[in-house]
Enzyme design. Structure first.
Site, PDB file in Angstrom:
ATOM      1  N   ARG A 104      -2.870 -14.446  -2.021  1.00  0.00           N
ATOM      2  CA  ARG A 104      -2.939 -14.730  -0.574  1.00  0.00           C
ATOM      3  C   ARG A 104      -3.512 -16.124  -0.292  1.00  0.00           C
ATOM      4  O   ARG A 104      -3.222 -16.716   0.749  1.00  0.00           O
ATOM      5  CB  ARG A 104      -3.708 -13.636   0.158  1.00  0.00           C
ATOM      6  CG  ARG A 104      -3.003 -12.270   0.051  1.00  0.00           C
ATOM      7  CD  ARG A 104      -3.468 -11.275   1.075  1.00  0.00           C
ATOM      8  NE  ARG A 104      -3.172  -9.917   0.643  1.00  0.00           N
ATOM      9  CZ  ARG A 104      -1.975  -9.320   0.749  1.00  0.00           C
ATOM     10  NH1 ARG A 104      -0.959  -9.955   1.306  1.00  0.00           N
ATOM     11  NH2 ARG A 104      -1.806  -8.092   0.317  1.00  0.00           N
ATOM     12  N   ARG A 124     -13.941  -7.140 -10.580  1.00  0.00           N
ATOM     13  CA  ARG A 124     -14.119  -6.549  -9.232  1.00  0.00           C
ATOM     14  C   ARG A 124     -14.951  -5.265  -9.288  1.00  0.00           C
ATOM     15  O   ARG A 124     -14.936  -4.540 -10.281  1.00  0.00           O
ATOM     16  CB  ARG A 124     -12.743  -6.321  -8.593  1.00  0.00           C
ATOM     17  CG  ARG A 124     -12.054  -7.665  -8.356  1.00  0.00           C
ATOM     18  CD  ARG A 124     -10.687  -7.513  -7.775  1.00  0.00           C
ATOM     19  NE  ARG A 124     -10.710  -6.976  -6.426  1.00  0.00           N
ATOM     20  CZ  ARG A 124      -9.620  -6.636  -5.749  1.00  0.00           C
ATOM     21  NH1 ARG A 124      -8.432  -6.767  -6.308  1.00  0.00           N
ATOM     22  NH2 ARG A 124      -9.717  -6.154  -4.539  1.00  0.00           N
ATOM     23  N   SER A 175       0.833  -1.216   0.000  1.00  0.00           N
ATOM     24  CA  SER A 175       0.000   0.000   0.000  1.00  0.00           C
ATOM     25  C   SER A 175       0.863   1.260   0.000  1.00  0.00           C
ATOM     26  O   SER A 175       0.589   2.222  -0.724  1.00  0.00           O
ATOM     27  CB  SER A 175      -0.885   0.026   1.250  1.00  0.00           C
ATOM     28  OG  SER A 175      -1.798  -1.023   1.219  1.00  0.00           O
ATOM     29  N   ARG A 192     -12.669 -14.639  -1.215  1.00  0.00           N
ATOM     30  CA  ARG A 192     -11.773 -15.306  -0.257  1.00  0.00           C
ATOM     31  C   ARG A 192     -12.516 -16.178   0.752  1.00  0.00           C
ATOM     32  O   ARG A 192     -11.919 -17.095   1.325  1.00  0.00           O
ATOM     33  CB  ARG A 192     -10.898 -14.270   0.450  1.00  0.00           C
ATOM     34  CG  ARG A 192      -9.825 -13.755  -0.478  1.00  0.00           C
ATOM     35  CD  ARG A 192      -8.820 -12.852   0.172  1.00  0.00           C
ATOM     36  NE  ARG A 192      -7.777 -12.559  -0.799  1.00  0.00           N
ATOM     37  CZ  ARG A 192      -6.979 -11.509  -0.763  1.00  0.00           C
ATOM     38  NH1 ARG A 192      -7.100 -10.625   0.221  1.00  0.00           N
ATOM     39  NH2 ARG A 192      -6.054 -11.332  -1.684  1.00  0.00           N
ATOM     40  N   ASP A 208      -6.712  -7.917   4.776  1.00  0.00           N
ATOM     41  CA  ASP A 208      -5.945  -8.775   3.859  1.00  0.00           C
ATOM     42  C   ASP A 208      -5.440 -10.047   4.537  1.00  0.00           C
ATOM     43  O   ASP A 208      -4.849 -10.903   3.875  1.00  0.00           O
ATOM     44  CB  ASP A 208      -4.745  -8.003   3.300  1.00  0.00           C
ATOM     45  CG  ASP A 208      -5.195  -6.952   2.298  1.00  0.00           C
ATOM     46  OD1 ASP A 208      -6.283  -7.106   1.719  1.00  0.00           O
ATOM     47  OD2 ASP A 208      -4.458  -5.964   2.107  1.00  0.00           O
TER      48      ASP A 208
HETATM   49  C1  S3P Z   1      -5.609  -1.407   0.145  1.00  0.00           C
HETATM   50  C2  S3P Z   1      -6.820  -1.453   0.787  1.00  0.00           C
HETATM   51  C3  S3P Z   1      -7.581  -2.698   1.004  1.00  0.00           C
HETATM   52  C4  S3P Z   1      -6.702  -3.924   0.819  1.00  0.00           C
HETATM   53  C5  S3P Z   1      -5.827  -3.835  -0.397  1.00  0.00           C
HETATM   54  C6  S3P Z   1      -4.931  -2.622  -0.325  1.00  0.00           C
HETATM   55  C7  S3P Z   1      -4.963  -0.102  -0.066  1.00  0.00           C
HETATM   56  O1  S3P Z   1      -8.640  -2.780   0.078  1.00  0.00           O
HETATM   57  O2  S3P Z   1      -7.505  -5.092   0.749  1.00  0.00           O
HETATM   58  O3  S3P Z   1      -5.009  -5.000  -0.504  1.00  0.00           O
HETATM   59  O4  S3P Z   1      -3.758  -0.075  -0.397  1.00  0.00           O
HETATM   60  O5  S3P Z   1      -5.638   0.923   0.106  1.00  0.00           O
HETATM   61  P1  S3P Z   1     -10.085  -2.128   0.395  1.00  0.00           P
HETATM   62  O6  S3P Z   1      -9.887  -0.691   0.550  1.00  0.00           O
HETATM   63  O7  S3P Z   1     -10.931  -2.451  -0.808  1.00  0.00           O
HETATM   64  O8  S3P Z   1     -10.566  -2.815   1.639  1.00  0.00           O
END
Ligand code: S3P
Length: 436
Positions: free
Chosen positions: A389, A124, A24, A348, A317
């Site tokens: 994952r 998605r 992130s 998942r 995650d």
């Molecule tokens: C992320 C936010 C999460 C996470 C993704 C990375 C990010 O998703 O699952 O792997 O970097 O902002 P969501 O915001 O859809 O929950």
């Protein structure tokens, strides 16, 4: 050509290690330094397929990004209004973060953009970002299923909005924040449960003006970002595979150094501690706008729990690997109110439920969660459902299984954790990676 893992029971998972950079934070460093004024260096960037998709897109938008022999990246920022349009499609690959964050950013540009993704990303949901972005005046169009490809056309004005988040999601929040950088009015975002705040932290670190009071985030009208060097912490979501691997092995101790410990990311650790995990944190220090520390793990007897709802967003995650911990715990683990898990790189809840059943672990799939009865994992052949994952979780399950676990379609692991099999082999996992 596809790739598979073969994992055999492995008694001891031990050693001192570190994990690749946070996914992130890596995405955000590329995005925000590209639109800053000046030159910024990134140390520890995660060189995974997802982050490289973001990097390539900024190169296509005219940003000069170079890498030296020590893997330090230098970005010559173009300023908030300096990106250049391209006639080519912007390919986000498998990366939801690239697609959702960049959509917000691109809505404020003076040129059109067309974002595409691979077959998994193209399924998605994207309406969750197009809806608030349209409220801001953006001209953004999705496919008829409300998915990618996404086409964005320039508008004369992006307006500030007051937005109460219907879903706990840092990607939606960050998409709105990035669009807000192109508005001359302030935007307020109200979160139900706080999600990861790396975008807010990094914008302020680069001289931006975001205020956060309780669950309300205000993006103020003053918008100029100034480049600065960014060090990326180790990714706690990658560390979780090693953590659970150590917990479910015998007489093992692992130290993982310099892991990002932002409180909005440590829900997985809190859940494991409730399950009886012996996990300690040491050497906590500030790391630019984030916090890092060392995580020390000892093999532990785990017990099943009711997972408290308050931890879900901050462990979003980590559930695939937490389900492997639950499969190795005594008693039942129950997760509810986690419908979001159905919208990740795979569904998942369903992928893990099917895989666990194949390994002889009883579980009941709920609409918004799962109930898992701890037991003895048996050998099986598992599909990753093209989800990194899921692949890594069942590789870790192999540690405590009665015989070989084979995982098919593991090439996706490189989207978040390149070198996973090599690192785990060094820690004691009997894992083989083959092309088939
Ligand atoms: C992320 C936010 C999460 C996470 C993704 C990375 C990010 O998703 O699952 O792997 O970097 O902002 P969501 O915001 O859809 O929950």
């Amino acid at each position: 050509m596809s790739e598979k893992y073969t994992v055999n029971p492995s008694t001891n998972i031990s050693g001192i290690t570190s994990v690749p950079g946070d996914k992130s934070i890596s995405h955000r460093s590329l995005i925000l330094l590209s639109i800053s004024d000046g030159i910024g260096k990134i140390t520890g960037l995660l060189e995974s397929d997802d982050c490289l998709a973001t990097l390539n897109i900024f190169r296509m938008l005219g940003v000069e990004i170079t890498k030296n022999d020590e893997n330090i990246y230098t970005i010559i920022g173009k300023g908030i209004h300096g990106l250049e349009g391209t006639n080519h499609s912007l390919d986000c690959g498998n990366s939801g973060t690239s697609m959702r964050l960049l959509s917000g950013l691109l809505c404020g540009q003076k040129f059109p953009s067309y974002l595409i993704g691979d077959s998994s990303l193209s399924k998605r949901p994207m309406e969750r970002i197009s809806s608030p972005l349209r409220m801001m005046g953006a001209n953004i169009n999705l496919s008829k299923n409300n998915t990618a490809p996404i086409s964005i056309s320039p508008v004369t004005k992006i307006s500030g909005i007051e937005y109460k988040m219907p879903i706990d999601s840092a990607q939606i929040k960050s998409s709105i924040i990035l669009a807000s950088l192109y508005s001359s009015e302030k935007t307020n975002i109200i979160e139900n449960i706080k999600s990861r705040d790396h975008t807010e932290n990094m914008i302020n670190y680069l001289g931006g003006s975001i205020t956060i009071i309780n669950n309300k985030i205000t993006v103020n009208p003053e918008k100029k970002l100034v480049s600065n060097d960014i060090d990326i912490p180790g990714d706690i979501s990658s560390a979780m595979f090693i953590i659970v691997g150590c917990l479910i092995s015998r007489k093992s101790k692992v130290t993982i150094k310099n892991v990002g410990l932002n409180e909005l990311r440590t829900g997985g650790i809190e859940i494991l501690k409730l399950m009886g995990a012996n996990i300690q944190i040491d050497n906590i220090k500030k790391y630019g706008p984030e916090k890092i520390g060392d995580i020390i793990i000892y093999s532990s007897e785990l017990k099943g729990i009711n997972i408290p709802e308050k931890y879900i967003a901050n462990a979003i995650d980590e559930f695939p690997i937490l389900f492997i911990a639950a499969a190795n715990a005594s008693g039942k683990t129950i997760l509810k109110n986690a419908m979001e898990l159905r919208f990740k790189e795979s569904d998942r809840l369903a992928s893990m439920s099917k895989g666990l059943l194949k390994c002889n672990i009883n579980n009941t799939l709920l609409d918004d969660g799962i109930e898992i009865e701890g037991g003895k994992i048996s050998g099986a052949t598992i599909d990753s459902y093209d989800d990194h994952r899921i692949a890594m979780s069942f590789a870790i399950a192999g540690i405590a299984s009665s015989s070989t676990i084979t995982i098919l379609n593991t090439e996706n692991v490189s989207t978040s954790f390149p070198g996973f099999d090599n690192l785990m082999r060094k820690m004691g996992l009997k894992i083989k990676r083959e092309n088939i």
